[in-house]
Design a protein around this motif. Structure first.
Motif, PDB file in Angstrom:
ATOM      1  N   LEU A   1      -1.899  14.955  -5.374  1.00 51.59           N
ATOM      2  CA  LEU A   1      -3.042  15.327  -4.542  1.00 51.59           C
ATOM      3  C   LEU A   1      -4.207  14.409  -4.904  1.00 51.59           C
ATOM      4  N   ALA A   2      -4.629  13.590  -3.947  1.00 56.43           N
ATOM      5  CA  ALA A   2      -5.669  12.598  -4.195  1.00 56.43           C
ATOM      6  C   ALA A   2      -7.008  12.963  -3.578  1.00 56.43           C
ATOM      7  N   GLY A   3      -6.995  13.875  -2.601  1.00 55.79           N
ATOM      8  CA  GLY A   3      -8.244  14.244  -1.950  1.00 55.79           C
ATOM      9  C   GLY A   3      -8.029  15.343  -0.943  1.00 55.79           C
ATOM     10  N   PHE A   4      -9.131  15.783  -0.342  1.00 59.58           N
ATOM     11  CA  PHE A   4      -9.047  16.836   0.661  1.00 59.58           C
ATOM     12  C   PHE A   4     -10.297  16.857   1.535  1.00 59.58           C
ATOM     13  N   ILE A   5     -10.181  17.562   2.646  1.00 62.89           N
ATOM     14  CA  ILE A   5     -11.309  17.828   3.540  1.00 62.89           C
ATOM     15  C   ILE A   5     -11.179  19.275   3.982  1.00 62.89           C
ATOM     16  N   ASN A   6     -12.325  19.947   4.075  1.00 64.57           N
ATOM     17  CA  ASN A   6     -12.299  21.347   4.505  1.00 64.57           C
ATOM     18  C   ASN A   6     -13.609  21.719   5.171  1.00 64.57           C
TER      19      ASN A   6
ATOM     20  N   PRO B   1      -7.165  28.249   6.749  1.00 64.69           N
ATOM     21  CA  PRO B   1      -6.219  27.206   6.320  1.00 64.69           C
ATOM     22  C   PRO B   1      -6.004  26.122   7.378  1.00 64.69           C
ATOM     23  N   ASP B   2      -6.263  26.425   8.639  1.00 67.31           N
ATOM     24  CA  ASP B   2      -6.096  25.434   9.704  1.00 67.31           C
ATOM     25  C   ASP B   2      -7.220  24.398   9.704  1.00 67.31           C
ATOM     26  N   CYS B   3      -8.222  24.595   8.858  1.00 67.17           N
ATOM     27  CA  CYS B   3      -9.368  23.687   8.754  1.00 67.17           C
ATOM     28  C   CYS B   3      -9.473  23.116   7.343  1.00 67.17           C
ATOM     29  N   PHE B   4      -8.319  22.959   6.692  1.00 71.12           N
ATOM     30  CA  PHE B   4      -8.309  22.527   5.297  1.00 71.12           C
ATOM     31  C   PHE B   4      -7.076  21.651   5.103  1.00 71.12           C
ATOM     32  N   PHE B   5      -7.300  20.366   4.830  1.00 73.62           N
ATOM     33  CA  PHE B   5      -6.209  19.406   4.711  1.00 73.62           C
ATOM     34  C   PHE B   5      -6.318  18.642   3.400  1.00 73.62           C
ATOM     35  N   VAL B   6      -5.167  18.281   2.859  1.00 72.29           N
ATOM     36  CA  VAL B   6      -5.115  17.505   1.628  1.00 72.29           C
ATOM     37  C   VAL B   6      -4.422  16.169   1.896  1.00 72.29           C
ATOM     38  N   ALA B   7      -4.740  15.192   1.056  1.00 72.56           N
ATOM     39  CA  ALA B   7      -4.079  13.882   1.092  1.00 72.56           C
ATOM     40  C   ALA B   7      -3.259  13.744  -0.170  1.00 72.56           C
ATOM     41  N   GLU B   8      -1.997  13.393   0.009  1.00 74.17           N
ATOM     42  CA  GLU B   8      -1.098  13.159  -1.119  1.00 74.17           C
ATOM     43  C   GLU B   8      -0.650  11.704  -1.118  1.00 74.17           C
ATOM     44  N   ILE B   9      -0.561  11.152  -2.320  1.00 75.86           N
ATOM     45  CA  ILE B   9       0.007   9.821  -2.521  1.00 75.86           C
ATOM     46  C   ILE B   9       1.101   9.983  -3.566  1.00 75.86           C
ATOM     47  N   ASP B  10       2.320   9.662  -3.185  1.00 80.96           N
ATOM     48  CA  ASP B  10       3.458   9.790  -4.098  1.00 80.96           C
ATOM     49  C   ASP B  10       3.512  11.176  -4.746  1.00 80.96           C
ATOM     50  N   GLY B  11       3.233  12.203  -3.957  1.00 83.20           N
ATOM     51  CA  GLY B  11       3.287  13.571  -4.444  1.00 83.20           C
ATOM     52  C   GLY B  11       2.083  14.036  -5.238  1.00 83.20           C
TER      53      GLY B  11
ATOM     54  N   MET C   1       0.841  -1.190   0.000  1.00 81.10           N
ATOM     55  CA  MET C   1       0.000   0.000   0.000  1.00 81.10           C
ATOM     56  C   MET C   1       0.885   1.251   0.000  1.00 81.10           C
ATOM     57  N   ARG C   2       0.501   2.201  -0.791  1.00 88.39           N
ATOM     58  CA  ARG C   2       1.271   3.436  -0.888  1.00 88.39           C
ATOM     59  C   ARG C   2       1.061   4.303   0.349  1.00 88.39           C
ATOM     60  N   GLU C   3       2.063   5.106   0.651  1.00 90.04           N
ATOM     61  CA  GLU C   3       1.987   5.975   1.811  1.00 90.04           C
ATOM     62  C   GLU C   3       1.119   7.195   1.512  1.00 90.04           C
ATOM     63  N   ILE C   4       0.221   7.462   2.426  1.00 87.46           N
ATOM     64  CA  ILE C   4      -0.672   8.612   2.319  1.00 87.46           C
ATOM     65  C   ILE C   4      -0.155   9.681   3.266  1.00 87.46           C
ATOM     66  N   THR C   5       0.051  10.877   2.750  1.00 85.56           N
ATOM     67  CA  THR C   5       0.488  12.001   3.565  1.00 85.56           C
ATOM     68  C   THR C   5      -0.674  12.987   3.685  1.00 85.56           C
ATOM     69  N   ILE C   6      -1.036  13.320   4.929  1.00 83.57           N
ATOM     70  CA  ILE C   6      -2.049  14.337   5.181  1.00 83.57           C
ATOM     71  C   ILE C   6      -1.301  15.595   5.602  1.00 83.57           C
ATOM     72  N   ARG C   7      -1.602  16.702   4.929  1.00 85.81           N
ATOM     73  CA  ARG C   7      -0.937  17.960   5.265  1.00 85.81           C
ATOM     74  C   ARG C   7      -1.928  19.108   5.122  1.00 85.81           C
ATOM     75  N   ARG C   8      -1.566  20.239   5.711  1.00 84.53           N
ATOM     76  CA  ARG C   8      -2.374  21.434   5.581  1.00 84.53           C
ATOM     77  C   ARG C   8      -2.321  21.933   4.139  1.00 84.53           C
ATOM     78  N   VAL C   9      -3.403  22.480   3.677  1.00 82.47           N
ATOM     79  CA  VAL C   9      -3.493  23.011   2.321  1.00 82.47           C
ATOM     80  C   VAL C   9      -2.496  24.143   2.118  1.00 82.47           C
ATOM     81  N   ARG C  10      -2.086  24.326   0.878  1.00 84.90           N
ATOM     82  CA  ARG C  10      -1.239  25.458   0.478  1.00 84.90           C
ATOM     83  C   ARG C  10      -1.972  26.225  -0.618  1.00 84.90           C
ATOM     84  N   PRO C  11      -1.745  27.524  -0.716  1.00 82.54           N
ATOM     85  CA  PRO C  11      -2.425  28.298  -1.762  1.00 82.54           C
ATOM     86  C   PRO C  11      -2.213  27.724  -3.167  1.00 82.54           C
TER      87      PRO C  11
END
Length: 164
Positions: A56-61, A44-54, A1-11
Motif C-alpha cells: 500500500l503506497a497511498g490512498f485518496i478518500n 467505502p465507495d469513496c475511498f481508494f488505495v494504490a498498491e505497488i507490488d502488493g 516502471m512498476r505497475e500501480i493498482t488502484i482498488r477500493r479500500v478494505r477494512p
C-alpha cells in the motif's frame, strides 16, 4: 516502471492507512485510525488505495455532500456523508515519501474524478495548502480563494472541479 493498482479500500487496510496519513500530514491535521475505520464503514465507495507490488503506497478518500465547500465538521463526523449528494470531496490524497514523483497521486486523483463522473456528481471539492494550488489546477480544479476551514490550525484554499 512498476505497475500501480488502484482498488477500493478494505477494512483490513485501516492500520496501514493510518500509518501513511501520519507520514503525510502533521499530527494536528492527520486523521486517526478510528476515524478511518468510520470512513471505511460509511463511504467505502469513496475511498481508494494504490498498491505497488502488493504494498500500500497511498490512498485518496472523501465523502459526498451537497455543500459547495468542505467544512471542518465533514472531516470529523461521517453522518455528514450524503450518499445521493451532488459533490464528492477529497479529504486526503496521501502517498508515502518513497513512492512520490511516480504518478501515483495523479492516478489516484484521476480515478477519483472518474468515480465522481460515473456516479453523476456535479463537482469534486478539496482544500489544499497554497503550495499545492498549482498541482490541483493541473487536474482542472479552480482556486476559489482562502477557505473558511481551519482544520489542524492551517490555512487552506477551496478548490472546485466542475464535472459538466
Amino acid at each position: 516502471m512498476r505497475e500501480i493498482t488502484i482498488r477500493r479500500v478494505r477494512p483490513e487496510d485501516v492500520e496501514r492507512i493510518a500509518e501513511i496519513e501520519a507520514l503525510c500530514f502533521p499530527a494536528a491535521e492527520a486523521a486517526q485510525q478510528e476515524v478511518f475505520k468510520e470512513r471505511i464503514a460509511a463511504f467505502p465507495d469513496c475511498f481508494f488505495v494504490a498498491e505497488i507490488d502488493g504494498t500500500l503506497a497511498g490512498f485518496i478518500n472523501g465523502c459526498i455532500t451537497n455543500s459547495a465547500v468542505i467544512y471542518d465538521e465533514l472531516f470529523h463526523n461521517t453522518r455528514h456523508h450524503i450518499p445521493d449528494g451532488k459533490n464528492l470531496t477529497v479529504f486526503g490524497l496521501d502517498v508515502i515519501p518513497q513512492y512520490r514523483n511516480q504518478g501515483i497521486a495523479a492516478q489516484l486523483m484521476k480515478h477519483f474524478i472518474q468515480t465522481a463522473k460515473d456516479t453523476g456528481r456535479q463537482s469534486v471539492l478539496l482544500t489544499c495548502k497554497e503550495h499545492l494550488v498549482h498541482y490541483y489546477e493541473s487536474f482542472g480544479y479552480v482556486n476559489n480563494g482562502v477557505s473558511e476551514s481551519t482544520h489542524g490550525g492551517s490555512q487552506w484554499f477551496d478548490m472546485t472541479l466542475l464535472l459538466h
